[in-house]
Design an enzyme around this catalytic site. Sequence first.
Site, PDB file in Angstrom:
ATOM      1  N   ASP A 102       0.832  -1.201   0.000  1.00  0.00           N
ATOM      2  CA  ASP A 102       0.000   0.000   0.000  1.00  0.00           C
ATOM      3  C   ASP A 102       0.873   1.260   0.000  1.00  0.00           C
ATOM      4  O   ASP A 102       1.853   1.332   0.751  1.00  0.00           O
ATOM      5  CB  ASP A 102      -0.881  -0.023   1.255  1.00  0.00           C
ATOM      6  CG  ASP A 102      -1.918   1.083   1.253  1.00  0.00           C
ATOM      7  OD1 ASP A 102      -2.720   1.116   0.310  1.00  0.00           O
ATOM      8  OD2 ASP A 102      -1.924   1.907   2.181  1.00  0.00           O
ATOM      9  N   GLU A 149      14.532 -15.175   1.021  1.00  0.00           N
ATOM     10  CA  GLU A 149      14.885 -16.172   2.048  1.00  0.00           C
ATOM     11  C   GLU A 149      13.936 -17.365   2.002  1.00  0.00           C
ATOM     12  O   GLU A 149      14.215 -18.408   2.556  1.00  0.00           O
ATOM     13  CB  GLU A 149      14.724 -15.565   3.460  1.00  0.00           C
ATOM     14  CG  GLU A 149      15.771 -14.560   3.844  1.00  0.00           C
ATOM     15  CD  GLU A 149      15.331 -13.774   5.095  1.00  0.00           C
ATOM     16  OE1 GLU A 149      14.371 -14.186   5.796  1.00  0.00           O
ATOM     17  OE2 GLU A 149      15.959 -12.731   5.348  1.00  0.00           O
TER      18      GLU A 149
HETATM   19  C1  GLC Z   1      -4.205   3.145  -0.751  1.00  0.00           C
HETATM   20  C2  GLC Z   1      -5.407   2.237  -0.703  1.00  0.00           C
HETATM   21  C3  GLC Z   1      -6.568   3.042  -0.205  1.00  0.00           C
HETATM   22  C4  GLC Z   1      -6.255   3.555   1.186  1.00  0.00           C
HETATM   23  C5  GLC Z   1      -4.968   4.360   1.189  1.00  0.00           C
HETATM   24  C6  GLC Z   1      -4.467   4.618   2.584  1.00  0.00           C
HETATM   25  O1  GLC Z   1      -4.324   4.141  -1.700  1.00  0.00           O
HETATM   26  O2  GLC Z   1      -5.630   1.629  -1.936  1.00  0.00           O
HETATM   27  O3  GLC Z   1      -7.758   2.287  -0.197  1.00  0.00           O
HETATM   28  O4  GLC Z   1      -7.302   4.370   1.635  1.00  0.00           O
HETATM   29  O5  GLC Z   1      -3.930   3.668   0.515  1.00  0.00           O
HETATM   30  O6  GLC Z   1      -3.934   3.463   3.162  1.00  0.00           O
END
Ligand code: GLC
Length: 548
Positions: free
Chosen positions: A205, A257
């Site tokens: 993310d 790993e």
């Molecule tokens: C990314 C995710 C989104 C989330 C954001 C904060 O863009 O896809 O859904 O709100 O990160 O973590």
Amino acid sequence: MSSAAAPWWRSAVIYQVYIRSFADGNGDGVGDIAGLRSRLPYLKSLGVDAIWINPWYKSPMADHGYDVADFREIDPLFGTVAEAERLIEEAHEHGIRVIPDIVPNHTSDQHAWFRAALAAGPGSPERDRYVFRPGRGPDGSEPPNNWVSSFGGPAWTRLPDGDWYLHLFAPEQPDLNWQHPEVRAEFESVLRFWFSRGVDGFRIDVAHGLIKHPELPDLPPRRAPVEGQPARHVDHPHWDRDEVHDIYRGWRKVADEFPGDRCFVAEAWADTPERLAAYVRRDGLHTAFNFDFLMSTWDPKELRTVIDDSLAMLGSVGAPATWVLSNHDVVRHPSRYGRPSPARRWVANDTYRAEGPLDFGLGTRRARAAALLMLALPGGAYVYQGEELGLPEVEDLPESALQDPIWERSGHTQRGRDGCRVPIPWSGRTAPYGFSPDDATAAPWLPQPAHWAEFSAAAQTGDATSMLELYRRALRLRRATPALGDSTLTWLDAPEGVLAFRREPGFVCVVNLSAEPCPLPGHTAVLLSSGPVEGGVLAPDQAAWLAV
Ligand code: GLC
């Protein structure tokens, strides 16, 4: 490249499970691991290679799981670690790999580290794992700089003790300080925790956000891209900074790993294909989402440029391309393509807005053609749950039902992303359409539209004209056709507005984005088409796969 030797992720079709909206096993109106386990046979019959599961960790759910309180626990709403282990095992038995989401840019404000930071006070080592600063102005009452949250409002919140902390998203999502060795060590340990439990990789993310400019300078004024000019990279104090790649070199070592082919996919928003390609290299991440493809309008020139640039840049670093049409953050693509000129976004995290009248029939025809285009391109592809059912964006959710933090943070000016997150319909004539069991104690967490019976998986199964059967046939053919998956393409001459390319051996994909019917090039068989092909002619907004 012969697919026997190539790692699976170079050509995988990965299905995105937005877990709270996929299938509810315990009847509380929220999707969970039990529901997902019960639908593994569906995913197998759909023909996907892997699933990416949105965050399932312990979380107060301020951003539906993207605010993680404990990376080694599963939230009770979704299940337990033991159930996650069973899911991973069962998915593997079905030949499906499992990729959870990892959220390294921030934690929840309920994470033990952030609570400790609050308790320990200004200047403490506990605060050093996050980004705390004194404010500006004589009494420190102005935020340390002018950064803005992606969800609206300032990116800083002040505590009663006077310190400010940084959150590029909601205030419940404080940003971590990735210059801190403990932060780096902790995440490598979390990766090992889940790799040891059998996961095949991670979706990362906000992979481009971890490193901030050490001096936290103000943002420069925002400039819109100039029409007709290629995108250029602009030095930014918190997005896509070069030092971020050092973190992923460490992560790659961790992945290596473990036996077998593990894979990282970056959610990285970069200004140019070159900058995106920097994330994927032999000592870095394996793949990255191709948001340029997702953001492209239904325009032959734009799509062709995106395809060429992606293949060239990723090819130059030896990485496979990936293709994606929808996810849990954007308006579903049949609704995007059904509008005369979809609103373009020009900075990461601006959400698409639905503007202008919707012709959903047109959007659906284009979505069918786009699926055949995506699945015929070299590399891997992502399918967002419900896309295979042709679901529309739900644009009329009542305001009282909206839950995305964007709705509140924008002062009720942006409705946010709930419209693409409505629980999906499995069967039956009325809500919850098989999403929850018959004896459910609660309604689905977002209301499903009254007309969704026709979109259910059961209603579409066996109907040769349905979106679901189109995806099933396309995925089956993709597996059976050696020309598809990894490798390259050759463009063919085609009439204005038509994209036609060849894959070896003996495969051609034609997509008609013009307003005129177009004759199909010579072929021995039509393998699959997004609509009826009559007299060797492809209608506007249709695509065909040909054996040549
Ligand atoms: C990314 C995710 C989104 C989330 C954001 C904060 O863009 O896809 O859904 O709100 O990160 O973590």
